[in-house]
Every structure is written in structure tokens, then in C-alpha cells.
Design an enzyme around this catalytic site. Structure first.
Site, mmCIF file in Angstrom:
data_model
loop_
_atom_site.group_PDB
_atom_site.id
_atom_site.type_symbol
_atom_site.label_atom_id
_atom_site.label_comp_id
_atom_site.label_asym_id
_atom_site.label_seq_id
_atom_site.Cartn_x
_atom_site.Cartn_y
_atom_site.Cartn_z
ATOM 1 C CD GLU A 155 -2.475 1.372 2.547
ATOM 2 O OE1 GLU A 155 -2.861 2.558 3.102
ATOM 3 O OE2 GLU A 155 -2.763 0.348 3.397
ATOM 4 C CE LYS B 173 -7.253 2.642 6.478
ATOM 5 N NZ LYS B 173 -5.911 3.488 5.971
ATOM 6 N NE ARG C 158 -0.200 8.438 5.138
ATOM 7 C CZ ARG C 158 -0.156 7.853 6.011
ATOM 8 N NH1 ARG C 158 0.824 8.082 7.162
ATOM 9 N NH2 ARG C 158 -0.882 6.760 6.570
#
Length: 206
Positions: free
Chosen positions: A44, A131, A48
């Protein structure tokens, strides 16, 4: 096969999904190679940093890697991730707009939830895999156990504050298919160090 089936298959590919914040795209491919070689093929890449999209493209070149985009918060992020070749999408939360767009795209989607209300919103969209985020700040294992006592048919990937020491406790829950963690590829670690950390993490599923 539905998107839910696909996300479950991805979640079951390894006990730990590395959560990667890529500051230097020049090391993206070798980091992915070390993780895959160590037994963690689902990666993943969080959106960011400015290099995240390019990192997804480069990691996609690694044989065996299943590269997804994390920290997807809106349609623009989703479109950029899809264009980069992301094979799954992870979001920190769930909004009707993002959920609708992700479902329409038919990409495997793992939205973040922290409360029963958010989970119910996901169920209303036809989602059953989530999640649990932020896992530790949101009450840890007792909080997730409380949710699974009501929503036992849902499956989870807890992420946020999980370590190599605590991951096995989360994985012992039958509703937890995998955990997300950044400890397997810490900033400044060499490929050899990452490979060893990945081996140890991959062994948690044995």
C-alpha cells in the site's frame, strides 16, 4: 468475481500489508523488491507525498507485487491512483462520494471505519471488508471485538499503531484477515533489513 471477492483475496495474500510513505522515488522499486522477496507482495503506497503516484508506477514493475494506493480521500485521488495502475484502493474513512466512485470503478476497495455508524454506512453500499482505523487510537482490540460482536460477517484490516509485537494478537481474531503496518519498511532501512522484516511479518500467517 465482485470487488468484495477481490479485496478478500488481496487481504488473504499475506498477514501484513506494508503501509509505505515514499519520500524518495529512487528507492521505490528496490523497496518493493525487498518486500516481495521477503513474502509480502501486497503493498500500500500512501498518497501522502509528491512521489507517491510515480512510486506506484515503479513498484508495479516488480514481478509478483500487488500495488495499491492508500490515503485515497476523494475522486481526484482515486482517478490518479487508477491512472498509475493501482490494483486496489485504501481510504482512511468512507464518504458516500468516494464509496460510490470506488464501487463504480470496480476496483477492490478497503475503506476505513472507526465506528458502528460508519460501518453501517459501508454495509448500505454493499461493502463488507473494512480497514479499522486508527486501530490503537480507536480503542485497540477491545474496540474491534465490540464491533465484531455485532457485525461478525464483516472482515477487517486493522491499521494504525500496530507493531511487530502486537500484530499477532490482532491476527488471532477470526474477523481480521490481515493488518497494515509501517514497521516492515522503516525510513532509512536497507533492502536487506526490509527483506528480513518482511520475512518475519510473513511468518505471522504460518
Amino acid at each position: 468475481m465482485s470487488a468484495s471477492d477481490n479485496i478478500e483475496e488481496i487481504m488473504l495474500s499475506a498477514p501484513v500489508i506494508p503501509v509505505l510513505v515514499v519520500d524518495d522515488v529512487g528507492h521505490a522499486r528496490e523497496t518493493a523488491e525487498a518486500l516481495v522477496d521477503g513474502g509480502l507482495k501486497v503493498l500500500e503506497v500512501t498518497l501522502r507525498t509528491p512521489d507517491a503516484i510515480e512510486a506506484i508506477k515503479r513498484m508495479n514493475l516488480v514481478p509478483g507485487a500487488i500495488v495499491g494506493a492508500g490515503t485515497v480521500t476523494n475522486q481526484k485521488n482515486l482517478d490518479a491512483a487508477l491512472s498509475a495502475g493501482a490494483e486496489f484502493i485504501v481510504s482512511p474513512g468512507l464518504t458516500p462520494a468516494l464509496g460510490s466512485a470506488a464501487i463504480k470503478s470496480r476496483i477492490p476497495f478497503l475503506p476505513g471505519i472507526a465506528t458502528a455508524g460508519e460501518l453501517m454506512g459501508g454495509l448500505d453500499m454493499g461493502l463488507t471488508h473494512f480497514k479499522f482505523f486508527p486501530a490503537m487510537a480507536n480503542g485497540g482490540i477491545p474496540a474491534l471485538k465490540a464491533l465484531t460482536s455485532v457485525f461478525g460477517h464483516c472482515k477487517f484490516c486493522p491499521t494504525g499503531g500496530i507493531t511487530a509485537e502486537t500484530a499477532p494478537d490482532w491476527l488471532a481474531m477470526k474477523e481480521v484477515l490481515c493488518v497494515g503496518g509501517s514497521w516492515v519498511a522503516p525510513r532509512g532501512a536497507s533492502p536487506e533489513e526490509i527483506r528480513q522484516l518482511a520475512r518475519e511479518a510473513a511468518g505471522m500467517g504460518a
